[in-house]
Motif scaffolding. Structure first.
Motif, short mmCIF file in Angstrom:
data_model
loop_
_atom_site.label_atom_id
_atom_site.label_comp_id
_atom_site.label_asym_id
_atom_site.label_seq_id
_atom_site.Cartn_x
_atom_site.Cartn_y
_atom_site.Cartn_z
N UNK A 188 -16.77 14.60 -10.30
CA UNK A 188 -17.32 13.39 -9.70
C UNK A 188 -18.71 13.68 -9.12
N UNK A 189 -19.72 13.01 -9.64
CA UNK A 189 -21.08 13.19 -9.14
C UNK A 189 -21.50 12.02 -8.25
N UNK A 190 -20.60 11.09 -8.02
CA UNK A 190 -21.01 9.82 -7.42
C UNK A 190 -21.21 9.88 -5.92
N UNK A 191 -20.57 10.89 -5.25
CA UNK A 191 -20.75 10.97 -3.81
C UNK A 191 -22.18 11.40 -3.51
N UNK A 192 -22.63 11.14 -2.32
CA UNK A 192 -23.98 11.51 -1.94
C UNK A 192 -24.67 10.42 -1.13
N UNK A 193 -24.23 9.17 -1.30
CA UNK A 193 -24.74 8.10 -0.46
C UNK A 193 -26.11 7.59 -0.84
N UNK A 194 -27.10 8.49 -0.88
CA UNK A 194 -28.45 8.11 -1.26
C UNK A 194 -28.94 9.10 -2.31
N UNK A 195 -29.93 8.70 -3.08
CA UNK A 195 -30.39 9.51 -4.22
C UNK A 195 -30.76 10.95 -3.85
N UNK A 196 -31.45 11.20 -2.72
CA UNK A 196 -31.80 12.59 -2.40
C UNK A 196 -30.58 13.50 -2.18
N UNK A 197 -29.40 12.90 -1.93
CA UNK A 197 -28.21 13.70 -1.67
C UNK A 197 -27.31 13.83 -2.90
N UNK A 198 -27.75 13.31 -4.05
CA UNK A 198 -27.00 13.51 -5.27
C UNK A 198 -26.86 15.02 -5.52
N UNK A 199 -25.66 15.50 -5.89
CA UNK A 199 -25.45 16.94 -6.05
C UNK A 199 -26.42 17.61 -7.01
N UNK A 200 -26.84 16.91 -8.06
CA UNK A 200 -27.80 17.50 -9.01
C UNK A 200 -29.15 17.70 -8.33
N UNK A 201 -29.59 16.71 -7.56
CA UNK A 201 -30.86 16.81 -6.84
C UNK A 201 -30.79 17.92 -5.80
N UNK A 202 -29.69 17.95 -5.03
CA UNK A 202 -29.56 18.96 -3.98
C UNK A 202 -29.63 20.37 -4.54
N UNK A 203 -28.92 20.58 -5.65
CA UNK A 203 -28.89 21.92 -6.24
C UNK A 203 -30.29 22.36 -6.67
N UNK A 204 -31.02 21.44 -7.28
CA UNK A 204 -32.36 21.77 -7.74
C UNK A 204 -33.30 22.06 -6.56
N UNK A 205 -33.18 21.27 -5.49
CA UNK A 205 -34.01 21.49 -4.31
C UNK A 205 -33.71 22.86 -3.69
N UNK A 206 -32.43 23.19 -3.59
CA UNK A 206 -32.05 24.49 -3.02
C UNK A 206 -32.55 25.64 -3.88
N UNK A 207 -32.57 25.44 -5.19
CA UNK A 207 -33.13 26.45 -6.09
C UNK A 207 -34.62 26.62 -5.82
N UNK A 208 -35.34 25.51 -5.62
CA UNK A 208 -36.77 25.58 -5.34
C UNK A 208 -37.04 26.30 -4.01
N UNK A 209 -36.16 26.08 -3.04
CA UNK A 209 -36.33 26.73 -1.74
C UNK A 209 -36.17 28.24 -1.87
#
Length: 224
Positions: free
Chosen positions: A124-145
């Protein structure tokens, strides 16, 4: 303008909004019940901060520092609204606070753990509430960090106290030394036992995982 406000009691006027935000962003098994926050918030080693915008909770982060292990843990980072710079604000405020905590303990941090959803395994990828908290986005941001993935099959006990094994996550680590290629398996095991000491019900999969870590020398750090 964003302000950084620490919450140390469920009686804080901003705590209801924080808890509601948690329930919006994360699946139910990842959210501690409202009343069960009372004791953790009284623990001075647990740092829970919200980002306030015009008096409203728009983001939050929780973290802690373990001077005896020289590691930090990011419990969560929440962006409640886009286009306010909340993620960057929380990252920098947390960095500065963790630097102060390490200095106060006379230690130097070797890095920070975080549990990171793997959206490519998750059902399930649907949780996250808002687009910046989508699991795919979060993972990519953490990788960039700079976060990396510890190379072992990871599970953790559910925070609903049911003792279920939560999968589809990786245990990540943000090394202070970007050239670090591996981490002590004993350090990881000690950290996990310390971090989850507050949860009485632990699944057998988690116990087996920790026992396996204790038989190994080190765990490889891989890209996210």
């Amino acid at each position: 303008m964003l302000t950084y406000h620490r919450i140390q009691s469920i009686d804080d006027s901003h705590f209801p909004a924080l808890h509601q935000l948690l329930g919006t962003i994360f699946p139910p098994e990842e959210v501690l019940a409202y009343e069960l926050w009372k004791e953790p918030l009284l623990d001075p080693s647990i740092h829970v901060y919200v980002a306030l915008h015009e008096g409203k909770v728009v983001g939050a982060t929780e973290y802690r520092y373990y001077p005896e292990m020289r590691v930090a843990m990011t419990d969560f980072t929440i962006i409640g609204q886009p286009n306010l710079g909340i993620g960057r604000f929380l990252l920098r405020q947390r960095e500065m606070d963790l630097q102060k905590l390490a200095a106060a303990s006379g230690t130097e941090s070797i890095g920070m753990f975080a549990e990171i959803y793997d959206p490519y395994r998750a059902q399930n990828h649907e949780f996250g509430g808002v687009s910046p908290m989508n699991p795919i986005v979060r993972r990519e941001v953490l990788s960039h960090i700079g976060y990396k993935r510890l190379n072992f099959p990871y599970v953790h006990p559910s925070w609903d106290h049911e003792g279920n094994a939560v999968t589809e996550l990786d245990l990540g680590f943000l090394p202070a030394d970007e050239q670090l290629q591996e981490l002590s398996a004993q350090l990881i095991a000690t950290f996990l036992e310390t971090y989850y000491a507050a949860l009485p019900n632990k699944p057998q999969q988690w116990l087996d995982m920790v026992a396996q870590l204790k038989t190994q020398q080190s765990i490889e750090l891989l890209p996210l």
